[in-house]
Structure formats: C-alpha cells, structure tokens
Design a protein around this motif. Structure first.
Motif, PDB file in Angstrom:
ATOM      1  N   LYS A   1      63.710 -98.690-102.571  1.00 43.68           N
ATOM      2  CA  LYS A   1      63.369 -97.393-101.978  1.00 43.68           C
ATOM      3  C   LYS A   1      62.597 -96.562-102.985  1.00 43.68           C
ATOM      4  O   LYS A   1      63.111 -95.590-103.522  1.00 43.68           O
ATOM      5  CB  LYS A   1      64.633 -96.668-101.546  1.00 43.68           C
ATOM      6  N   GLY A   2      61.368 -96.958-103.265  1.00 46.09           N
ATOM      7  CA  GLY A   2      60.535 -96.197-104.186  1.00 46.09           C
ATOM      8  C   GLY A   2      60.221 -96.978-105.441  1.00 46.09           C
ATOM      9  O   GLY A   2      59.802 -98.132-105.372  1.00 46.09           O
ATOM     10  N   VAL A   3      60.466 -96.338-106.591  1.00 44.96           N
ATOM     11  CA  VAL A   3      60.159 -96.967-107.873  1.00 44.96           C
ATOM     12  C   VAL A   3      61.306 -96.763-108.851  1.00 44.96           C
ATOM     13  O   VAL A   3      62.005 -95.752-108.809  1.00 44.96           O
ATOM     14  CB  VAL A   3      58.853 -96.409-108.501  1.00 44.96           C
ATOM     15  N   LYS A   4      61.457 -97.735-109.719  1.00 50.62           N
ATOM     16  CA  LYS A   4      62.424 -97.616-110.806  1.00 50.62           C
ATOM     17  C   LYS A   4      61.665 -97.108-112.026  1.00 50.62           C
ATOM     18  O   LYS A   4      60.645 -97.679-112.410  1.00 50.62           O
ATOM     19  CB  LYS A   4      63.060 -98.973-111.098  1.00 50.62           C
ATOM     20  N   VAL A   5      62.161 -96.028-112.616  1.00 49.73           N
ATOM     21  CA  VAL A   5      61.568 -95.471-113.830  1.00 49.73           C
ATOM     22  C   VAL A   5      62.435 -95.918-115.000  1.00 49.73           C
ATOM     23  O   VAL A   5      63.652 -95.704-114.998  1.00 49.73           O
ATOM     24  CB  VAL A   5      61.524 -93.927-113.793  1.00 49.73           C
ATOM     25  N   ILE A   6      61.807 -96.547-115.981  1.00 50.27           N
ATOM     26  CA  ILE A   6      62.519 -97.015-117.170  1.00 50.27           C
ATOM     27  C   ILE A   6      61.972 -96.255-118.371  1.00 50.27           C
ATOM     28  O   ILE A   6      60.769 -96.307-118.650  1.00 50.27           O
ATOM     29  CB  ILE A   6      62.322 -98.531-117.371  1.00 50.27           C
ATOM     30  N   TRP A   7      62.859 -95.541-119.062  1.00 50.33           N
ATOM     31  CA  TRP A   7      62.482 -94.719-120.210  1.00 50.33           C
ATOM     32  C   TRP A   7      63.130 -95.327-121.448  1.00 50.33           C
ATOM     33  O   TRP A   7      64.347 -95.512-121.495  1.00 50.33           O
ATOM     34  CB  TRP A   7      62.969 -93.300-119.992  1.00 50.33           C
TER      35      TRP A   7
ATOM     36  N   ARG B   1      67.190 -95.782-120.580  1.00 50.43           N
ATOM     37  CA  ARG B   1      67.823 -95.285-119.370  1.00 50.43           C
ATOM     38  C   ARG B   1      66.843 -95.502-118.223  1.00 50.43           C
ATOM     39  O   ARG B   1      65.627 -95.549-118.427  1.00 50.43           O
ATOM     40  CB  ARG B   1      68.164 -93.793-119.464  1.00 50.43           C
ATOM     41  N   SER B   2      67.382 -95.593-117.004  1.00 44.07           N
ATOM     42  CA  SER B   2      66.505 -95.778-115.842  1.00 44.07           C
ATOM     43  C   SER B   2      67.129 -95.123-114.621  1.00 44.07           C
ATOM     44  O   SER B   2      68.320 -94.829-114.592  1.00 44.07           O
ATOM     45  CB  SER B   2      66.270 -97.265-115.583  1.00 44.07           C
ATOM     46  N   THR B   3      66.279 -94.911-113.622  1.00 42.32           N
ATOM     47  CA  THR B   3      66.730 -94.400-112.332  1.00 42.32           C
ATOM     48  C   THR B   3      65.736 -94.847-111.272  1.00 42.32           C
ATOM     49  O   THR B   3      64.576 -95.153-111.589  1.00 42.32           O
ATOM     50  CB  THR B   3      66.860 -92.861-112.338  1.00 42.32           C
ATOM     51  N   VAL B   4      66.186 -94.878-110.040  1.00 40.40           N
ATOM     52  CA  VAL B   4      65.289 -95.187-108.924  1.00 40.40           C
ATOM     53  C   VAL B   4      64.933 -93.876-108.238  1.00 40.40           C
ATOM     54  O   VAL B   4      65.816 -93.053-107.945  1.00 40.40           O
ATOM     55  CB  VAL B   4      65.944 -96.161-107.926  1.00 40.40           C
ATOM     56  N   ILE B   5      63.643 -93.692-108.007  1.00 45.58           N
ATOM     57  CA  ILE B   5      63.146 -92.473-107.378  1.00 45.58           C
ATOM     58  C   ILE B   5      62.470 -92.849-106.064  1.00 45.58           C
ATOM     59  O   ILE B   5      61.612 -93.738-106.025  1.00 45.58           O
ATOM     60  CB  ILE B   5      62.152 -91.736-108.305  1.00 45.58           C
ATOM     61  N   ASN B   6      62.860 -92.168-105.002  1.00 42.81           N
ATOM     62  CA  ASN B   6      62.317 -92.416-103.678  1.00 42.81           C
ATOM     63  C   ASN B   6      61.014 -91.638-103.519  1.00 42.81           C
ATOM     64  O   ASN B   6      60.958 -90.608-102.864  1.00 42.81           O
ATOM     65  CB  ASN B   6      63.341 -92.016-102.606  1.00 42.81           C
ATOM     66  N   ALA B   7      59.979 -92.159-104.166  1.00 49.98           N
ATOM     67  CA  ALA B   7      58.646 -91.549-104.109  1.00 49.98           C
ATOM     68  C   ALA B   7      57.630 -92.627-104.484  1.00 49.98           C
ATOM     69  O   ALA B   7      57.996 -93.680-105.017  1.00 49.98           O
ATOM     70  CB  ALA B   7      58.557 -90.365-105.074  1.00 49.98           C
ATOM     71  N   SER B   8      56.385 -92.345-104.235  1.00 49.61           N
ATOM     72  CA  SER B   8      55.341 -93.317-104.562  1.00 49.61           C
ATOM     73  C   SER B   8      55.108 -93.352-106.080  1.00 49.61           C
ATOM     74  O   SER B   8      55.353 -92.363-106.778  1.00 49.61           O
ATOM     75  CB  SER B   8      54.036 -92.944-103.857  1.00 49.61           C
TER      76      SER B   8
ATOM     77  N   GLY C   1      66.729 -85.704-118.091  1.00 52.17           N
ATOM     78  CA  GLY C   1      65.310 -85.689-117.772  1.00 52.17           C
ATOM     79  C   GLY C   1      64.982 -86.533-116.553  1.00 52.17           C
ATOM     80  O   GLY C   1      64.224 -86.115-115.670  1.00 52.17           O
ATOM     81  N   LEU C   2      65.567 -87.717-116.475  1.00 53.42           N
ATOM     82  CA  LEU C   2      65.321 -88.577-115.315  1.00 53.42           C
ATOM     83  C   LEU C   2      65.884 -87.966-114.041  1.00 53.42           C
ATOM     84  O   LEU C   2      65.278 -88.071-112.971  1.00 53.42           O
ATOM     85  CB  LEU C   2      65.911 -89.971-115.555  1.00 53.42           C
ATOM     86  N   SER C   3      67.024 -87.311-114.140  1.00 54.56           N
ATOM     87  CA  SER C   3      67.598 -86.623-112.980  1.00 54.56           C
ATOM     88  C   SER C   3      66.670 -85.505-112.510  1.00 54.56           C
ATOM     89  O   SER C   3      66.421 -85.337-111.307  1.00 54.56           O
ATOM     90  CB  SER C   3      68.976 -86.064-113.347  1.00 54.56           C
ATOM     91  N   ASN C   4      66.147 -84.733-113.463  1.00 53.07           N
ATOM     92  CA  ASN C   4      65.193 -83.663-113.126  1.00 53.07           C
ATOM     93  C   ASN C   4      63.916 -84.243-112.527  1.00 53.07           C
ATOM     94  O   ASN C   4      63.366 -83.705-111.559  1.00 53.07           O
ATOM     95  CB  ASN C   4      64.847 -82.838-114.358  1.00 53.07           C
ATOM     96  N   LEU C   5      63.433 -85.349-113.112  1.00 53.68           N
ATOM     97  CA  LEU C   5      62.217 -86.002-112.617  1.00 53.68           C
ATOM     98  C   LEU C   5      62.435 -86.495-111.187  1.00 53.68           C
ATOM     99  O   LEU C   5      61.572 -86.322-110.320  1.00 53.68           O
ATOM    100  CB  LEU C   5      61.856 -87.162-113.548  1.00 53.68           C
ATOM    101  N   LYS C   6      63.574 -87.073-110.922  1.00 52.48           N
ATOM    102  CA  LYS C   6      63.916 -87.565-109.569  1.00 52.48           C
ATOM    103  C   LYS C   6      63.917 -86.413-108.569  1.00 52.48           C
ATOM    104  O   LYS C   6      63.305 -86.507-107.501  1.00 52.48           O
ATOM    105  CB  LYS C   6      65.286 -88.249-109.616  1.00 52.48           C
ATOM    106  N   ARG C   7      64.593 -85.330-108.925  1.00 55.35           N
ATOM    107  CA  ARG C   7      64.662 -84.157-108.037  1.00 55.35           C
ATOM    108  C   ARG C   7      63.257 -83.628-107.749  1.00 55.35           C
ATOM    109  O   ARG C   7      62.916 -83.338-106.610  1.00 55.35           O
ATOM    110  CB  ARG C   7      65.524 -83.067-108.687  1.00 55.35           C
ATOM    111  N   LEU C   8      62.436 -83.543-108.768  1.00 54.36           N
ATOM    112  CA  LEU C   8      61.085 -83.007-108.630  1.00 54.36           C
ATOM    113  C   LEU C   8      60.202 -83.932-107.771  1.00 54.36           C
ATOM    114  O   LEU C   8      59.515 -83.477-106.855  1.00 54.36           O
ATOM    115  CB  LEU C   8      60.471 -82.841-110.023  1.00 54.36           C
TER     116      LEU C   8
END
Length: 178
Positions: free
Chosen positions: A129-135, A33-40, A165-172
């Motif tokens: 817009k940030g980084v893509k997290v791939i789990w 699963r993956s998501t893009v997070i608008n953070a460094s 988890g990725l949704s929570n990580l993105k929010r955080l």
C-alpha cells in the motif's frame, strides 16, 4: 598514604581496562528505521529529495523551531547542502552525494563541533500500500576509545529521532492535498 596509593592504582587499572575493552568494541555503527507510507513515490520523495522540505517533518527541526538554517543555491540534486546552527540540537551540515529521483538520496553529515561525520540515505521500495521508506545512518568511530563506547548508544540516541521523523513524514505524505 597506602590507601590513597591503592585507590590511585585501582583507578589507573580501571581506566586502562576500559581503554583496552574499547578496542574490542565495533569500530562502526549503523542505525536503520523504516515505515510504509500510503502515497506515491513522487509525493514521498518530494519531502526528502529537497532539503528545504526536511523542516516540515524532521524531529530535530520540530524540537528547535528557531534552528538557524542555511541552504545551497539549489536544494535538490547532488551537491545540494543544508547547514544548521542550534543551541539544543548542535551544529552541522548535510550534503547530498547521490540522488536517484523518486527513489533515493545519499548524504554526508558533518558535525564540526564534535569532529564527527557519517553517511546516510533515504530510499524508497515498493510496498503493498504505497512505498516503504528506509532511513539509514552509518559511521566509522575511528580509533578513539571514547568514540567506540559512544557507538554502543548511537542507535538508542538517533533511532527515536528517525522514528519520529518517519512518523511525521508519513502523516505529511498521506494527508489529502490542499
């Protein structure tokens, strides 16, 4: 008596057919699963590069806030580990096997109660817009026919937890600094 014998023979044939089919099923599984997070990358990596931070965003810890956690002396870098005991989530251990700061971690999962283990990773890639997290989590189901049948359902079992988890990580990670 003939009816019972036929039923018994039918059940034996069914079990043998299920075992035979199991050996045609894949021996390995992979959940991604993956998501893009608008953070460094540094901000995001800090959340999964330190085992103590996983409790802040992990779906399993969220479902069992009373989960008993144990950590190695150092919780970052190769060799760092966390172990957990939970009535609802099971028992296990995660050990970092490779770490590239601000880029990725690779880990080994062990579930002694089930006699299973797997390899996983979390990696960062540049995104608009940030980084893509791939789990990713992947494992070998071995020669056990039941394990092969279990493999058909792993993505449906673990995938939603990765998404949560990725949704929570993105929010955080996207939250304004305190």
């Amino acid at each position: 008596m003939k009816t019972l014998l036929r039923i018994g023979l039918g059940l034996v044939v069914l079990v043998l057919a299920l075992v035979a089919v199991a050996f045609l099923l894949p021996r390995t599984y992979r959940v991604e699963r993956s998501t893009v997070i608008n953070a460094s990358p540094a901000v995001v990596f800090a959340q999964f590069g330190d085992l103590r931070a996983w409790k802040n965003w992990g779906a399993w810890q969220e479902r069992d806030p009373g989960m008993k956690m144990t950590f190695s002396e150092k919780t970052t870098g190769v060799g760092a580990w966390s172990a957990w005991e939970s009535k609802s989530e099971g028992n296990g251990k995660m050990t970092f096997t490779a770490v590239e700061p601000a880029k990725s971690v690779t880990y080994r999962l062990e579930f002694p109660d089930m006699g299973m283990g797997s390899e996983g990773s979390m990696a960062l890639q540049p995104a608009d817009k940030g980084v893509k997290v791939i789990w990713v989590d992947a494992g070998d189901l071995g020669m056990n026919p039941m394990g092969r049948w279990f493999g058909l359902f792993v993505d449906r079992m673990i995938g939603p937890d990765f998404e949560k988890g990725l949704s929570n990580l993105k929010r955080l990670a996207e939250a304004p600094p305190k």
